[in-house]
Design a protein around this motif. Structure first.
Motif, PDB file in Angstrom:
ATOM      1  N   SER A 152      49.426  15.154  28.764  1.00 30.35           N
ATOM      2  CA  SER A 152      48.617  14.489  29.704  1.00 30.35           C
ATOM      3  C   SER A 152      49.450  13.596  30.551  1.00 30.35           C
ATOM      4  O   SER A 152      49.096  13.344  31.529  1.00 30.35           O
ATOM      5  CB  SER A 152      47.484  13.729  28.808  1.00 30.35           C
ATOM      6  N   LYS A 155      50.650  15.580  33.366  1.00 29.30           N
ATOM      7  CA  LYS A 155      49.728  15.741  34.372  1.00 29.30           C
ATOM      8  C   LYS A 155      49.024  14.608  35.064  1.00 29.30           C
ATOM      9  O   LYS A 155      48.834  14.818  36.233  1.00 29.30           O
ATOM     10  CB  LYS A 155      48.629  16.599  33.684  1.00 29.30           C
ATOM     11  N   HIS A 156      48.657  13.599  34.398  1.00 29.58           N
ATOM     12  CA  HIS A 156      47.985  12.381  35.007  1.00 29.58           C
ATOM     13  C   HIS A 156      48.669  11.504  35.779  1.00 29.58           C
ATOM     14  O   HIS A 156      48.293  10.763  36.728  1.00 29.58           O
ATOM     15  CB  HIS A 156      47.134  11.822  34.041  1.00 29.58           C
ATOM     16  N   PRO A 159      49.218  13.613  41.778  1.00 30.84           N
ATOM     17  CA  PRO A 159      47.853  13.901  42.410  1.00 30.84           C
ATOM     18  C   PRO A 159      47.304  15.281  42.208  1.00 30.84           C
ATOM     19  O   PRO A 159      48.069  16.347  41.997  1.00 30.84           O
ATOM     20  CB  PRO A 159      48.048  13.444  43.885  1.00 30.84           C
ATOM     21  N   LYS A 160      45.783  15.296  41.793  1.00 31.45           N
ATOM     22  CA  LYS A 160      45.361  16.564  41.642  1.00 31.45           C
ATOM     23  C   LYS A 160      45.597  17.655  42.473  1.00 31.45           C
ATOM     24  O   LYS A 160      45.794  18.874  42.360  1.00 31.45           O
ATOM     25  CB  LYS A 160      43.607  16.346  41.366  1.00 31.45           C
ATOM     26  N   LYS A 161      45.803  17.069  43.975  1.00 33.98           N
ATOM     27  CA  LYS A 161      45.873  18.273  45.034  1.00 33.98           C
ATOM     28  C   LYS A 161      47.237  18.957  44.636  1.00 33.98           C
ATOM     29  O   LYS A 161      47.586  20.008  45.148  1.00 33.98           O
ATOM     30  CB  LYS A 161      46.282  17.151  46.054  1.00 33.98           C
ATOM     31  N   CYS A 162      48.234  18.345  43.984  1.00 32.72           N
ATOM     32  CA  CYS A 162      49.437  19.047  43.610  1.00 32.72           C
ATOM     33  C   CYS A 162      49.351  20.300  43.025  1.00 32.72           C
ATOM     34  O   CYS A 162      50.168  21.327  42.985  1.00 32.72           O
ATOM     35  CB  CYS A 162      50.595  18.265  42.705  1.00 32.72           C
ATOM     36  N   PHE A 163      48.201  20.398  41.945  1.00 33.67           N
ATOM     37  CA  PHE A 163      48.137  21.715  41.117  1.00 33.67           C
ATOM     38  C   PHE A 163      47.287  22.856  41.994  1.00 33.67           C
ATOM     39  O   PHE A 163      47.039  23.636  41.428  1.00 33.67           O
ATOM     40  CB  PHE A 163      47.474  21.082  39.881  1.00 33.67           C
ATOM     41  N   GLU A 164      46.963  22.361  43.266  1.00 36.20           N
ATOM     42  CA  GLU A 164      46.166  23.739  43.860  1.00 36.20           C
ATOM     43  C   GLU A 164      47.201  24.879  44.124  1.00 36.20           C
ATOM     44  O   GLU A 164      48.321  24.810  44.184  1.00 36.20           O
ATOM     45  CB  GLU A 164      45.779  23.233  45.532  1.00 36.20           C
ATOM     46  N   PHE A 190      46.937  21.577  30.716  1.00 32.27           N
ATOM     47  CA  PHE A 190      47.190  22.122  32.214  1.00 32.27           C
ATOM     48  C   PHE A 190      46.312  23.403  32.494  1.00 32.27           C
ATOM     49  O   PHE A 190      46.046  23.734  33.511  1.00 32.27           O
ATOM     50  CB  PHE A 190      48.600  22.370  32.465  1.00 32.27           C
TER      51      PHE A 190
END
Length: 210
Positions: A152, A155-156, A159-164, A190
């Motif tokens: 975690s 991951k945290h 930014p969430k956008k990186c995981f698109e 993940f």
């Protein structure tokens, strides 16, 4: 060596996430420069140059596999104090791995922040355990919770956008290769499958490819 390692291990830069667990740990994601401009920047990650007009988004917590080593040292000390047995590190690592693997999916794990060495962006941060109960204060659940916390923490920091568009994790480092429970924890956090890198000496190989 970060860029060279990704170059050696990567097969599909647009869909993969790259994670390394040694003493420290690192997560890298390849983005187009245009995409990187849309990120909300924080101190927990940085942008590094990469090939073909792309950048690496990278976060590198100070304590990766070292966190697992700290738990091993605590377990070894407890065994010695109570039984006067000096078990080998490999024996203890193996047992912790088995116990954690069986508890990763437990719904009552405590929450562990593995900032034992502080962080590059906050040297005053400390490790912590919260959410303890009389039922989850066991070595097996602490071990599983620590691995979830280690995953975690990676991951945290991004930014969430990186995981698109990302659907696979390429993993490397001795702490991952020797620890099936860490792989399971990463997959859980993940929500992606983990594939162990099949390369050796990634940085040297990446430099040779370039």
């Amino acid at each position: 060596d970060n860029q060279a390692s990704v170059l050696a291990a990567g097969r599909n830069f647009e869909n993969e996430v790259y994670i390394t667990f040694g003493t420290g740990c690192q997560i890298s994601i390849v983005l187009d420069k245009s995409e990187s401009l849309k990120l909300q920047h924080t101190p927990t990650f940085e942008l590094r140059p990469f090939l073909r007009d792309k950048l690496l988004v990278v976060s590198a917590p100070l304590c990766g596999g070292k966190s697992w080593e700290i738990l091993k040292d605590m377990a070894k000390d407890m065994i010695m104090q109570f039984t006067n047995q000096d078990l080998s590190d490999d024996e203890i690592y193996h047992r912790l791995d088995e116990m954690a693997f069986n508890e990763i999916d437990s719904i009552d794990l405590p929450s562990i922040a593995p900032h034992f060495l502080g962080e590059r962006w906050d040297m005053n941060s400390k490790a912590s355990i919260t959410g303890l109960t009389q039922n989850n204060f066991t070595i097996s659940k602490i071990a599983a919770a620590l691995l979830i916390g280690m995953a975690s923490n990676l991951k945290h920091n991004l930014p969430k956008k990186c995981f698109e568009k990302r659907n696979c994790i390429i993993a490397n480092g001795n702490a991952i290769k020797k620890n099936k429970s860490l792989c399971k924890a990463i997959e859980k956090v993940f929500q992606m499958p983990v594939k162990l890198a099949d390369t050796i000496e990634d940085a040297a190989m990446g430099a040779a490819i370039l």
